[in-house]
Design an enzyme around this catalytic site. Structure first.
Site, mmCIF file in Angstrom:
data_model
loop_
_atom_site.group_PDB
_atom_site.id
_atom_site.type_symbol
_atom_site.label_atom_id
_atom_site.label_comp_id
_atom_site.label_asym_id
_atom_site.label_seq_id
_atom_site.Cartn_x
_atom_site.Cartn_y
_atom_site.Cartn_z
ATOM 1 N N ASP A 32 0.846 -1.191 0.000
ATOM 2 C CA ASP A 32 0.000 0.000 0.000
ATOM 3 C C ASP A 32 0.886 1.248 0.000
ATOM 4 O O ASP A 32 1.895 1.322 0.702
ATOM 5 C CB ASP A 32 -0.901 -0.012 1.247
ATOM 6 N N ILE A 33 0.502 2.233 -0.768
ATOM 7 C CA ILE A 33 1.282 3.471 -0.897
ATOM 8 C C ILE A 33 1.222 4.318 0.379
ATOM 9 O O ILE A 33 2.094 5.160 0.614
ATOM 10 C CB ILE A 33 0.780 4.289 -2.125
ATOM 11 N N ASN A 94 -12.901 -2.759 2.938
ATOM 12 C CA ASN A 94 -13.747 -1.587 3.160
ATOM 13 C C ASN A 94 -14.807 -1.603 2.059
ATOM 14 O O ASN A 94 -14.466 -1.645 0.866
ATOM 15 C CB ASN A 94 -12.915 -0.302 3.103
ATOM 16 N N GLY A 100 -14.944 3.675 4.400
ATOM 17 C CA GLY A 100 -13.604 4.155 4.084
ATOM 18 C C GLY A 100 -13.081 3.717 2.734
ATOM 19 O O GLY A 100 -11.911 3.930 2.429
ATOM 20 N N GLN A 101 -13.934 3.090 1.913
ATOM 21 C CA GLN A 101 -13.455 2.682 0.587
ATOM 22 C C GLN A 101 -13.221 3.907 -0.287
ATOM 23 O O GLN A 101 -14.109 4.760 -0.441
ATOM 24 C CB GLN A 101 -14.462 1.741 -0.097
ATOM 25 N N HIS A 107 -10.330 -4.826 -3.144
ATOM 26 C CA HIS A 107 -8.992 -5.048 -2.582
ATOM 27 C C HIS A 107 -9.117 -5.501 -1.142
ATOM 28 O O HIS A 107 -9.929 -4.990 -0.375
ATOM 29 C CB HIS A 107 -8.125 -3.786 -2.676
ATOM 30 N N LEU A 108 -8.261 -6.461 -0.808
ATOM 31 C CA LEU A 108 -8.184 -6.986 0.548
ATOM 32 C C LEU A 108 -6.936 -6.397 1.207
ATOM 33 O O LEU A 108 -5.825 -6.585 0.709
ATOM 34 C CB LEU A 108 -8.094 -8.518 0.491
ATOM 35 N N HIS A 109 -7.147 -5.657 2.298
ATOM 36 C CA HIS A 109 -6.016 -5.113 3.045
ATOM 37 C C HIS A 109 -5.440 -6.209 3.945
ATOM 38 O O HIS A 109 -6.198 -6.847 4.704
ATOM 39 C CB HIS A 109 -6.462 -3.966 3.964
HETATM 40 P P1 DGP Z 1 -9.558 1.807 0.643
HETATM 41 O O1 DGP Z 1 -9.553 3.029 1.510
HETATM 42 O O2 DGP Z 1 -10.043 0.567 1.363
HETATM 43 O O3 DGP Z 1 -10.270 2.038 -0.676
HETATM 44 O O4 DGP Z 1 -8.020 1.525 0.323
HETATM 45 C C1 DGP Z 1 -7.362 2.000 -0.803
HETATM 46 C C2 DGP Z 1 -5.900 1.865 -0.534
HETATM 47 O O5 DGP Z 1 -5.210 1.963 -1.758
HETATM 48 C C3 DGP Z 1 -5.329 2.961 0.368
HETATM 49 O O6 DGP Z 1 -4.844 2.367 1.568
HETATM 50 C C4 DGP Z 1 -4.213 3.578 -0.436
HETATM 51 C C5 DGP Z 1 -3.987 2.598 -1.552
HETATM 52 N N1 DGP Z 1 -3.619 3.196 -2.808
HETATM 53 C C6 DGP Z 1 -4.325 4.112 -3.506
HETATM 54 N N2 DGP Z 1 -3.678 4.444 -4.645
HETATM 55 C C7 DGP Z 1 -2.553 3.682 -4.661
HETATM 56 C C8 DGP Z 1 -1.482 3.551 -5.595
HETATM 57 O O7 DGP Z 1 -1.419 4.203 -6.641
HETATM 58 N N3 DGP Z 1 -0.483 2.679 -5.264
HETATM 59 C C9 DGP Z 1 -0.520 1.931 -4.118
HETATM 60 N N4 DGP Z 1 0.514 1.105 -3.892
HETATM 61 N N5 DGP Z 1 -1.526 2.014 -3.232
HETATM 62 C C10 DGP Z 1 -2.524 2.886 -3.508
#
Ligand code: DGP
Length: 121
Positions: A32-33, A94, A100-101, A107-109
């Site tokens: 995650d970024i 989420n 919080g989505q 996507h699964l965190h």
């Molecule tokens: P959610 O809030 O559940 O929709 O999580 C989305 C997640 O995606 C958030 O934790 C940040 C991550 N994210 C968003 N854009 C990018 C990206 O361009 N690269 C990466 N590695 N993660 C990203």
């Protein structure tokens, strides 16, 4: 959102860089970024699915596979519970904006590497 505009579809296609940890014909996993813990990994299907809110019965095996991949990555990352059930991690979907989505590609965190609290914020 169309697949062509979806950030996670772009990551799968290699159009946006990512720190890839795992890939097969069905799923892709990357860091995650914006990590909320020492280990924060996203496991996503290559098929564009908006989220659990649009999940179809035909995708049940795919979601099960996402959990199996998450478990293997947790073991590789050294955060899986030991035989005394110490350590551990959290797996989170989420679902929708109130939850919080922010990215509307399923996507699964996989979150771990620190003590978690409950309830989540
Ligand atoms: P959610 O809030 O559940 O929709 O999580 C989305 C997640 O995606 C958030 O934790 C940040 C991550 N994210 C968003 N854009 C990018 C990206 O361009 N690269 C990466 N590695 N993660 C990203």
């Amino acid at each position: 959102m169309e697949e062509k505009d979806c950030i996670f579809c772009k990551i799968i296609r290699g159009e946006v860089p990512s720190q890839k940890l795992y890939e097969d014909d069905k799923v892709y996993a990357f860091r995650d970024i914006n990590p909320v813990a020492p280990v924060h990994i996203l496991i996503i299907p290559k098929k564009h699915i908006v989220g659990i809110q649009t999940l179809e019965e035909e995708d049940e095996c795919l979601v099960g596979h996402m959990f199996t991949v998450a478990k293997k990555i947790a073991q590789q990352e050294g955060i899986a519970p030991d035989e005394d059930l110490n350590r551990g991690y959290r797996l989170v979907f989420n679902v929708g904006k109130d939850a919080g989505q922010t990215v509307f590609h399923l996507h699964l965190h996989l979150i771990g590497g620190r003590q978690m609290s409950w309830p989540p914020g």
